[in-house]
Each structure stands twice: as structure tokens, then as C-alpha cells.
Scaffold this active site. Sequence first.
Site, mmCIF file in Angstrom:
data_model
loop_
_atom_site.group_PDB
_atom_site.id
_atom_site.type_symbol
_atom_site.label_atom_id
_atom_site.label_comp_id
_atom_site.label_asym_id
_atom_site.label_seq_id
_atom_site.Cartn_x
_atom_site.Cartn_y
_atom_site.Cartn_z
ATOM 1 N N ASP A 47 -11.189 -44.354 -7.322
ATOM 2 C CA ASP A 47 -12.559 -44.758 -7.009
ATOM 3 C C ASP A 47 -13.292 -45.163 -8.285
ATOM 4 O O ASP A 47 -13.589 -44.322 -9.127
ATOM 5 C CB ASP A 47 -13.301 -43.584 -6.356
ATOM 6 C CG ASP A 47 -14.728 -43.966 -5.967
ATOM 7 O OD1 ASP A 47 -14.890 -44.456 -4.838
ATOM 8 O OD2 ASP A 47 -15.642 -43.814 -6.792
ATOM 9 N N TYR A 52 -19.572 -48.507 -13.587
ATOM 10 C CA TYR A 52 -18.881 -47.522 -14.431
ATOM 11 C C TYR A 52 -18.333 -48.165 -15.717
ATOM 12 O O TYR A 52 -17.997 -47.456 -16.665
ATOM 13 C CB TYR A 52 -17.724 -46.829 -13.683
ATOM 14 C CG TYR A 52 -18.108 -46.062 -12.444
ATOM 15 C CD1 TYR A 52 -19.444 -45.810 -12.126
ATOM 16 C CD2 TYR A 52 -17.132 -45.578 -11.578
ATOM 17 C CE1 TYR A 52 -19.790 -45.114 -10.972
ATOM 18 C CE2 TYR A 52 -17.469 -44.874 -10.423
ATOM 19 C CZ TYR A 52 -18.795 -44.655 -10.131
ATOM 20 O OH TYR A 52 -19.119 -43.966 -8.987
ATOM 21 N N LYS A 77 -17.393 -50.869 -6.235
ATOM 22 C CA LYS A 77 -18.726 -50.888 -5.613
ATOM 23 C C LYS A 77 -19.597 -51.977 -6.201
ATOM 24 O O LYS A 77 -19.524 -52.252 -7.406
ATOM 25 C CB LYS A 77 -19.414 -49.525 -5.797
ATOM 26 C CG LYS A 77 -18.519 -48.335 -5.476
ATOM 27 C CD LYS A 77 -19.235 -47.008 -5.515
ATOM 28 C CE LYS A 77 -18.245 -45.843 -5.483
ATOM 29 N NZ LYS A 77 -17.697 -45.462 -6.790
ATOM 30 N N HIS A 110 -23.212 -49.870 -3.402
ATOM 31 C CA HIS A 110 -23.306 -48.613 -4.161
ATOM 32 C C HIS A 110 -24.524 -47.775 -3.761
ATOM 33 O O HIS A 110 -24.408 -46.555 -3.614
ATOM 34 C CB HIS A 110 -23.332 -48.947 -5.657
ATOM 35 C CG HIS A 110 -22.828 -47.860 -6.542
ATOM 36 N ND1 HIS A 110 -22.160 -48.087 -7.717
ATOM 37 C CD2 HIS A 110 -22.898 -46.506 -6.426
ATOM 38 C CE1 HIS A 110 -21.839 -46.933 -8.286
ATOM 39 N NE2 HIS A 110 -22.279 -45.961 -7.518
ATOM 40 N N SER A 190 -19.177 -36.249 -6.240
ATOM 41 C CA SER A 190 -19.548 -34.998 -6.948
ATOM 42 C C SER A 190 -19.105 -33.791 -6.120
ATOM 43 O O SER A 190 -19.867 -32.841 -5.914
ATOM 44 C CB SER A 190 -21.047 -34.942 -7.250
ATOM 45 O OG SER A 190 -21.457 -36.067 -7.996
HETATM 46 N N1 LIG Z 1 -21.322 -43.473 -5.112
HETATM 47 C C1 LIG Z 1 -22.011 -42.857 -6.031
HETATM 48 O O1 LIG Z 1 -23.224 -43.073 -6.215
HETATM 49 C C2 LIG Z 1 -21.321 -41.838 -6.886
HETATM 50 C C3 LIG Z 1 -22.074 -40.960 -7.676
HETATM 51 C C4 LIG Z 1 -21.388 -40.000 -8.434
HETATM 52 C C5 LIG Z 1 -19.993 -39.944 -8.383
HETATM 53 N N2 LIG Z 1 -19.298 -40.826 -7.614
HETATM 54 C C6 LIG Z 1 -17.809 -40.821 -7.566
HETATM 55 O O2 LIG Z 1 -17.358 -39.499 -7.309
HETATM 56 C C7 LIG Z 1 -16.518 -39.069 -8.371
HETATM 57 C C8 LIG Z 1 -16.613 -37.578 -8.577
HETATM 58 O O3 LIG Z 1 -17.959 -37.177 -8.778
HETATM 59 P P1 LIG Z 1 -18.532 -36.640 -10.186
HETATM 60 O O4 LIG Z 1 -17.739 -37.250 -11.296
HETATM 61 O O5 LIG Z 1 -19.988 -36.886 -10.161
HETATM 62 O O6 LIG Z 1 -18.365 -35.069 -10.102
HETATM 63 P P2 LIG Z 1 -17.217 -33.985 -9.771
HETATM 64 O O7 LIG Z 1 -15.936 -34.655 -9.438
HETATM 65 O O8 LIG Z 1 -17.815 -33.031 -8.812
HETATM 66 O O9 LIG Z 1 -17.100 -33.210 -11.148
HETATM 67 C C9 LIG Z 1 -16.603 -33.807 -12.309
HETATM 68 C C10 LIG Z 1 -16.781 -32.796 -13.451
HETATM 69 O O10 LIG Z 1 -16.022 -31.611 -13.150
HETATM 70 C C11 LIG Z 1 -15.068 -31.370 -14.184
HETATM 71 N N3 LIG Z 1 -13.857 -30.901 -13.505
HETATM 72 C C12 LIG Z 1 -12.960 -31.629 -12.806
HETATM 73 N N4 LIG Z 1 -12.006 -30.866 -12.287
HETATM 74 C C13 LIG Z 1 -12.292 -29.598 -12.653
HETATM 75 C C14 LIG Z 1 -11.663 -28.345 -12.424
HETATM 76 N N5 LIG Z 1 -10.541 -28.260 -11.735
HETATM 77 N N6 LIG Z 1 -12.243 -27.238 -12.971
HETATM 78 C C15 LIG Z 1 -13.371 -27.310 -13.696
HETATM 79 N N7 LIG Z 1 -14.009 -28.474 -13.943
HETATM 80 C C16 LIG Z 1 -13.481 -29.613 -13.430
HETATM 81 C C17 LIG Z 1 -14.903 -32.683 -14.910
HETATM 82 O O11 LIG Z 1 -14.600 -32.491 -16.272
HETATM 83 P P3 LIG Z 1 -13.204 -33.038 -16.943
HETATM 84 O O12 LIG Z 1 -13.174 -34.520 -16.760
HETATM 85 O O13 LIG Z 1 -13.356 -32.620 -18.366
HETATM 86 O O14 LIG Z 1 -12.099 -32.321 -16.224
HETATM 87 C C18 LIG Z 1 -16.298 -33.303 -14.758
HETATM 88 O O15 LIG Z 1 -17.159 -32.784 -15.755
HETATM 89 C C19 LIG Z 1 -16.994 -39.922 -9.562
HETATM 90 O O16 LIG Z 1 -16.081 -39.943 -10.632
HETATM 91 C C20 LIG Z 1 -17.195 -41.253 -8.885
HETATM 92 O O17 LIG Z 1 -15.953 -41.901 -8.686
HETATM 93 C C21 LIG Z 1 -19.947 -41.757 -6.863
#
Ligand SMILES: NC(=O)c1ccc[n+]([C@@H]2O[C@H](COP(=O)([O-])OP(=O)(O)OC[C@H]3O[C@@H](n4cnc5c(N)ncnc54)[C@H](OP(=O)(O)O)[C@@H]3O)[C@@H](O)[C@H]2O)c1
Length: 278
Positions: A47, A52, A77, A110, A190
Site C-alpha cells: 500500500d 508518500y 492513491k 486518498h 494505522s
Molecule cells: N489512507 C490514509 O490516509 C492513510 C493514513 C495513514 C496510513 N495509511 C496506510 O496505512 C499504513 C499503516 O499505518 P501507519 O503507518 O499510520 O501505522 P501503523 O501501521 O499502525 O504503525 C506503524 C508504526 O508501528 C511500528 N511498528 C510496526 N510493527 C510493529 C510491531 N510489531 N511492534 C511494535 N511497533 C511496530 C512502526 O515502526 P517500524 O517501522 O520501526 O517497525 C511504525 O512506527 C501506512 O503505512 C499507509 O500505507 C493510510
Amino acid sequence: MTDIPHVKLNNDVTMPQFGLGVWQAEEGGEVERAVMTALEAGYRLIDTAAIYGNEAGVGKAIRDSGIPREEIFVTSKLWNDSHDYDTALAAYDASLERLGLDYLDLYLIHWPVPADNKYPEAWRALEKLYADKRVRAIGVSNFKPHHLEKLLQTAEVIPTVNQIELHPKLQQRETRDFCAQHEIKVESYSPLMRAGEVLQDPVITEIAEAHHKTPAQIVLRWHIQNGLIVIPKSTNPSRIRENVDIFDFHLTDAEMERINSMDEDKRIGSDPDTANFK
Ligand SMILES: NC(=O)c1ccc[n+]([C@@H]2O[C@H](COP(=O)([O-])OP(=O)(O)OC[C@H]3O[C@@H](n4cnc5c(N)ncnc54)[C@H](OP(=O)(O)O)[C@@H]3O)[C@@H](O)[C@H]2O)c1
């Protein structure tokens, strides 16, 4: 290799239920290594998004992996500054160009912002891409029921997916119910609350101990058992592997119920009703 389940979208395309998010993975070596590690660990859904700034690295890792293109499900997106019909079509071409791919599996609007409400026009552009068979599925992100209602007034194609912030502290029941009624799959972003307080919550840590799993694995398993598509982000090789290692155990109904009752309607990201970034 991990056996990741698939979900069937409302246009019969199948999509892995679990994948890698790459927001905040740096363009170049960092994102390339993350995607490569994920593909080696069995991930088949990536994704990304134009905003990004890492589509080129994502595409390079996919090509370098040697895995046939059709075995990998790639999402990108459309950013908020590109909702005009012609601009949206051009933005799709630009994403493909950066990725070095000739189609996407899923293309999302998005955000339903800025507030000039151009997203129905952007949707017409996505419908055109879909009708021309340039993308396998189209969808939206950050849409609340009222945004979807507005879109559905003029849409010819029902969105396949709505990607929204969703984790145990923000369970989005109203949007999930609306999406279920319209056969729109919900994708959790997230999902780990960005490694926030959910991973220290005593309900989660207690269940983790009982299963000899980590708190992150318990939360991700909860998404899967709720039928949600889930895309945790990590650039750390051991956490990338940890996150996908969730298909060898089950949460009991009682454990699911305990996590289901953790909802606090607590966002960490922007609220689509007040976000105004371009
Ligand atoms: N559509 C939208 O508006 C939107 C908004 C936000 C996100 N997204 C998408 O959703 C994806 C995921 O969301 P997100 O990046 O916001 O948050 P997330 O996946 O909930 O959390 C990512 C964070 O958690 C850490 N992490 C990952 N696995 C872990 C584990 N097993 N134990 C402890 N910490 C861990 C990562 O650090 P490390 O990298 O250091 O492991 C990073 O700091 C994004 O990358 C993006 O593709 C979309």
C-alpha cells in the site's frame, strides 16, 4: 511460506487480507528493503500513495523481486490536489510512471478533501480508468458515511474498498456498518495505532501472554478475525516478519469481545470532516 487469506471485492477481484503499508518509509533504499523483506516473508499486498513520495522504490523492489507482477497486489492513491477530472487521469499516469508498472490493482481517492467537494469528479476519472481496464479495482479512503452517500448519488461504480483509520481504540462501527450494507470492504490503516498506547493496553498484553504472541500480533489478528483488510507499516525486518506471523493461532470469542469493548472513538490521524490539507 505464510498462508495469507484473500477477500473477494464487489467486482470479484480478490485481494490479500494482509499487506505492507509504506507511509513514512523513505524513498530509495529504506522502502526498497522493506518491500523486498516483506515479499520474502510472504506479503503480496503493498500500500503506497503518490503523497508518500516512495512509489519509485516500491516499484523497483517489486520488479527486482522476480515475483510475477500478477501475484502482487499494488495499491496507490490520488492526492487531494488532483481531483479535477483531467488532473486525476494524469496523476494516475504519473503514479504508474514512477512505479514502473503498467497497471495498479487498486487506486483510491486518498481523502474527501479539500472541502470544495470535487471528489465526485475525481471518482468519474477513476471510473474511466476502470472502464478502460487500466486498473483492476477503484475505491476511496477516509470516507465517512455522508461522504459515501454523496458519492453514491452520482457513482456508476460502487467503491470496492474504503481505507480508514481503524484500531481497537477507534473501531469505526458506523462506517463499517454502512460499508457492509453497500458491499464495500473496509481496510484498516494505522492498525497498530502507530505503535501507540494500544500496544501497552493490559487487555492486549494479557491476551498476548496467553498466546505467546506479541501485542502487535494480537491486534493484527483482531483485525483479521473481524474481516478487515490490514496494512501495518514497518521498515524493520524483524517487525515485518513478526507482523505477518499471525496465521497460526485464533483469538477466542471471549478475547475478541474483550478487544471489541476497548473502543474509545480515539483518532490519532486527521478527522476527514476537519482535515484541510492540499
Ligand atoms: N489512507 C490514509 O490516509 C492513510 C493514513 C495513514 C496510513 N495509511 C496506510 O496505512 C499504513 C499503516 O499505518 P501507519 O503507518 O499510520 O501505522 P501503523 O501501521 O499502525 O504503525 C506503524 C508504526 O508501528 C511500528 N511498528 C510496526 N510493527 C510493529 C510491531 N510489531 N511492534 C511494535 N511497533 C511496530 C512502526 O515502526 P517500524 O517501522 O520501526 O517497525 C511504525 O512506527 C501506512 O503505512 C499507509 O500505507 C493510510
